[in-house]
Each structure stands twice: as structure tokens, then as C-alpha cells.
Write a protein that holds these residues in place. Structure first.
Motif, PDB file in Angstrom:
ATOM      1  N   LYS A 148      25.168  16.124  46.013  1.00 48.31           N
ATOM      2  CA  LYS A 148      25.166  17.347  45.196  1.00 48.31           C
ATOM      3  C   LYS A 148      24.664  17.100  43.779  1.00 48.31           C
ATOM      4  CE  LYS A 148      26.972  20.323  48.067  1.00 48.31           C
ATOM      5  NZ  LYS A 148      26.283  21.514  48.483  1.00 48.31           N
ATOM      6  N   GLY A 149      24.327  15.813  43.464  1.00 45.13           N
ATOM      7  CA  GLY A 149      23.732  15.529  42.158  1.00 45.13           C
ATOM      8  C   GLY A 149      24.587  14.745  41.187  1.00 45.13           C
ATOM      9  N   LEU A 150      25.751  14.230  41.609  1.00 43.87           N
ATOM     10  CA  LEU A 150      26.590  13.440  40.718  1.00 43.87           C
ATOM     11  C   LEU A 150      25.837  12.208  40.215  1.00 43.87           C
ATOM     12  CD1 LEU A 150      29.573  12.948  39.642  1.00 43.87           C
ATOM     13  CD2 LEU A 150      29.749  11.337  41.547  1.00 43.87           C
ATOM     14  N   THR A 151      25.901  11.974  38.914  1.00 43.47           N
ATOM     15  CA  THR A 151      25.318  10.775  38.307  1.00 43.47           C
ATOM     16  C   THR A 151      26.365  10.128  37.410  1.00 43.47           C
ATOM     17  OG1 THR A 151      24.473  11.851  36.313  1.00 43.47           O
ATOM     18  CG2 THR A 151      23.024  11.870  38.269  1.00 43.47           C
ATOM     19  N   VAL A 152      26.070   8.945  36.940  1.00 46.57           N
ATOM     20  CA  VAL A 152      26.959   8.233  36.024  1.00 46.57           C
ATOM     21  C   VAL A 152      27.220   9.077  34.774  1.00 46.57           C
ATOM     22  CG1 VAL A 152      27.171   6.175  34.586  1.00 46.57           C
ATOM     23  CG2 VAL A 152      26.233   5.995  36.895  1.00 46.57           C
ATOM     24  N   ALA A 153      26.229   9.813  34.330  1.00 50.88           N
ATOM     25  CA  ALA A 153      26.372  10.639  33.128  1.00 50.88           C
ATOM     26  C   ALA A 153      27.438  11.723  33.286  1.00 50.88           C
ATOM     27  CB  ALA A 153      25.029  11.280  32.775  1.00 50.88           C
ATOM     28  N   ASP A 154      27.776  12.069  34.526  1.00 49.40           N
ATOM     29  CA  ASP A 154      28.789  13.097  34.779  1.00 49.40           C
ATOM     30  C   ASP A 154      30.217  12.564  34.686  1.00 49.40           C
ATOM     31  OD1 ASP A 154      26.811  15.059  35.372  1.00 49.40           O
ATOM     32  OD2 ASP A 154      26.619  14.202  37.389  1.00 49.40           O
ATOM     33  N   GLN A 160      24.178   0.537  37.922  1.00 49.20           N
ATOM     34  CA  GLN A 160      23.745  -0.493  38.858  1.00 49.20           C
ATOM     35  C   GLN A 160      24.626  -0.498  40.100  1.00 49.20           C
ATOM     36  OE1 GLN A 160      23.923  -3.760  36.101  1.00 49.20           O
ATOM     37  NE2 GLN A 160      21.739  -3.622  35.637  1.00 49.20           N
ATOM     38  N   TYR A 161      25.921  -0.292  39.920  1.00 50.17           N
ATOM     39  CA  TYR A 161      26.824  -0.228  41.074  1.00 50.17           C
ATOM     40  C   TYR A 161      26.500   0.963  41.973  1.00 50.17           C
ATOM     41  CZ  TYR A 161      29.904  -3.894  39.305  1.00 50.17           C
ATOM     42  OH  TYR A 161      30.435  -5.077  38.886  1.00 50.17           O
ATOM     43  N   PHE A 162      26.221   2.093  41.360  1.00 50.78           N
ATOM     44  CA  PHE A 162      25.806   3.261  42.148  1.00 50.78           C
ATOM     45  C   PHE A 162      24.609   2.879  43.024  1.00 50.78           C
ATOM     46  CE2 PHE A 162      27.124   7.745  40.893  1.00 50.78           C
ATOM     47  CZ  PHE A 162      28.367   7.381  40.407  1.00 50.78           C
ATOM     48  N   GLU A 179      29.605   0.634  29.339  1.00 53.75           N
ATOM     49  CA  GLU A 179      29.776   0.399  30.777  1.00 53.75           C
ATOM     50  C   GLU A 179      28.774   1.182  31.633  1.00 53.75           C
ATOM     51  OE1 GLU A 179      31.560  -1.823  32.019  1.00 53.75           O
ATOM     52  OE2 GLU A 179      33.315  -2.156  30.764  1.00 53.75           O
ATOM     53  N   ARG A 180      28.050   2.101  31.037  1.00 52.45           N
ATOM     54  CA  ARG A 180      27.186   2.995  31.815  1.00 52.45           C
ATOM     55  C   ARG A 180      26.093   2.262  32.608  1.00 52.45           C
ATOM     56  NH1 ARG A 180      28.163   8.187  31.443  1.00 52.45           N
ATOM     57  NH2 ARG A 180      29.473   8.900  29.762  1.00 52.45           N
ATOM     58  N   PHE A 223      32.725  10.670  47.475  1.00 50.97           N
ATOM     59  CA  PHE A 223      31.652  10.104  46.667  1.00 50.97           C
ATOM     60  C   PHE A 223      30.264  10.498  47.167  1.00 50.97           C
ATOM     61  CE2 PHE A 223      28.705   6.495  45.930  1.00 50.97           C
ATOM     62  CZ  PHE A 223      28.613   6.596  44.556  1.00 50.97           C
ATOM     63  N   TYR A 224      29.965  10.271  48.437  1.00 51.55           N
ATOM     64  CA  TYR A 224      28.615  10.565  48.927  1.00 51.55           C
ATOM     65  C   TYR A 224      28.320  12.056  48.911  1.00 51.55           C
ATOM     66  CZ  TYR A 224      27.229   5.875  50.044  1.00 51.55           C
ATOM     67  OH  TYR A 224      26.849   4.572  49.937  1.00 51.55           O
TER      68      TYR A 224
END
Length: 100
Positions: free
Chosen positions: A55-61, A74-76, A68-69, A49-50
Motif C-alpha cells: 500500500k506504499g509504506l516506506t521508512v519515512a512513514d 537497508q533492512y526493508f 537510523e533511517r 508488514f507486506y
């Protein structure tokens, strides 16, 4: 939704429903999706995860349902706030939310 993060293996799991898992499919080598018998997403696991966040991972990925987004986002943020850079090796976090 229940979110668990295990720092020993740097893995996060987003459990979206209580439905029984019928199949599991890798989205990538580090993102695994669990489906129920009707092909609805039950959960999403992100390994490393980290590393992926750096490397740029977001919820949109990730293939979260639109409704749920915001919660996942918020959890991120909570996870990154409480465990910046994934440096706390004895960290195990469980977050729960309810739409009730």
C-alpha cells in the motif's frame, strides 16, 4: 538495532535500544511504538508488514530517529529481497547492526 520479522503473522519489529520498555502506544492500528521511561523510542512494531508495503509504506512513514533511517531502509530492502511478496511462510529473519 535488532530487526526481527515473523512471516507467520507478517510482523516486523525494530528494536532500537536495550532500554526497558515503560509504555506502549499504538501509532495506528498496525504500527505500535514502545517507549522507555524517558519517552524515547525503544522499538517499533509493524503488523501486516507486506500489506502495508504494498500500500506504499516506506521508512519515512515511521518515526525512526534520523540517524537510523538509512539502516532501516537497508533492512526493508533486504527483507523484500529475501522474501518477496511475503510468500515464504516458514520465514523468520533476524538482522542485527551495531554502531561500534
Amino acid at each position: 538495532m535488532i530487526v526481527t520479522y515473523d512471516n507467520e503473522v507478517d510482523a516486523i519489529y525494530f528494536k532500537l535500544t536495550e532500554n526497558k520498555i515503560d509504555s506502549t502506544e499504538p501509532e495506528t492500528d498496525r504500527i505500535i511504538i514502545d517507549y522507555d521511561k524517558d519517552n524515547n523510542i525503544v522499538g517499533i512494531e509493524v503488523l501486516d508488514f507486506y500489506y502495508l508495503v504494498k500500500k506504499g509504506l516506506t521508512v519515512a512513514d515511521l518515526p525512526f530517529p534520523e540517524d537510523e533511517r538509512l539502516t532501516v531502509s537497508q533492512y526493508f530492502n533486504i527483507l523484500l529481497l529475501f522474501n518477496p511478496e511475503g510468500k515464504y511462510k516458514d520465514c523468520y529473519i533476524i538482522l542485527r547492526s551495531s554502531k561500534n
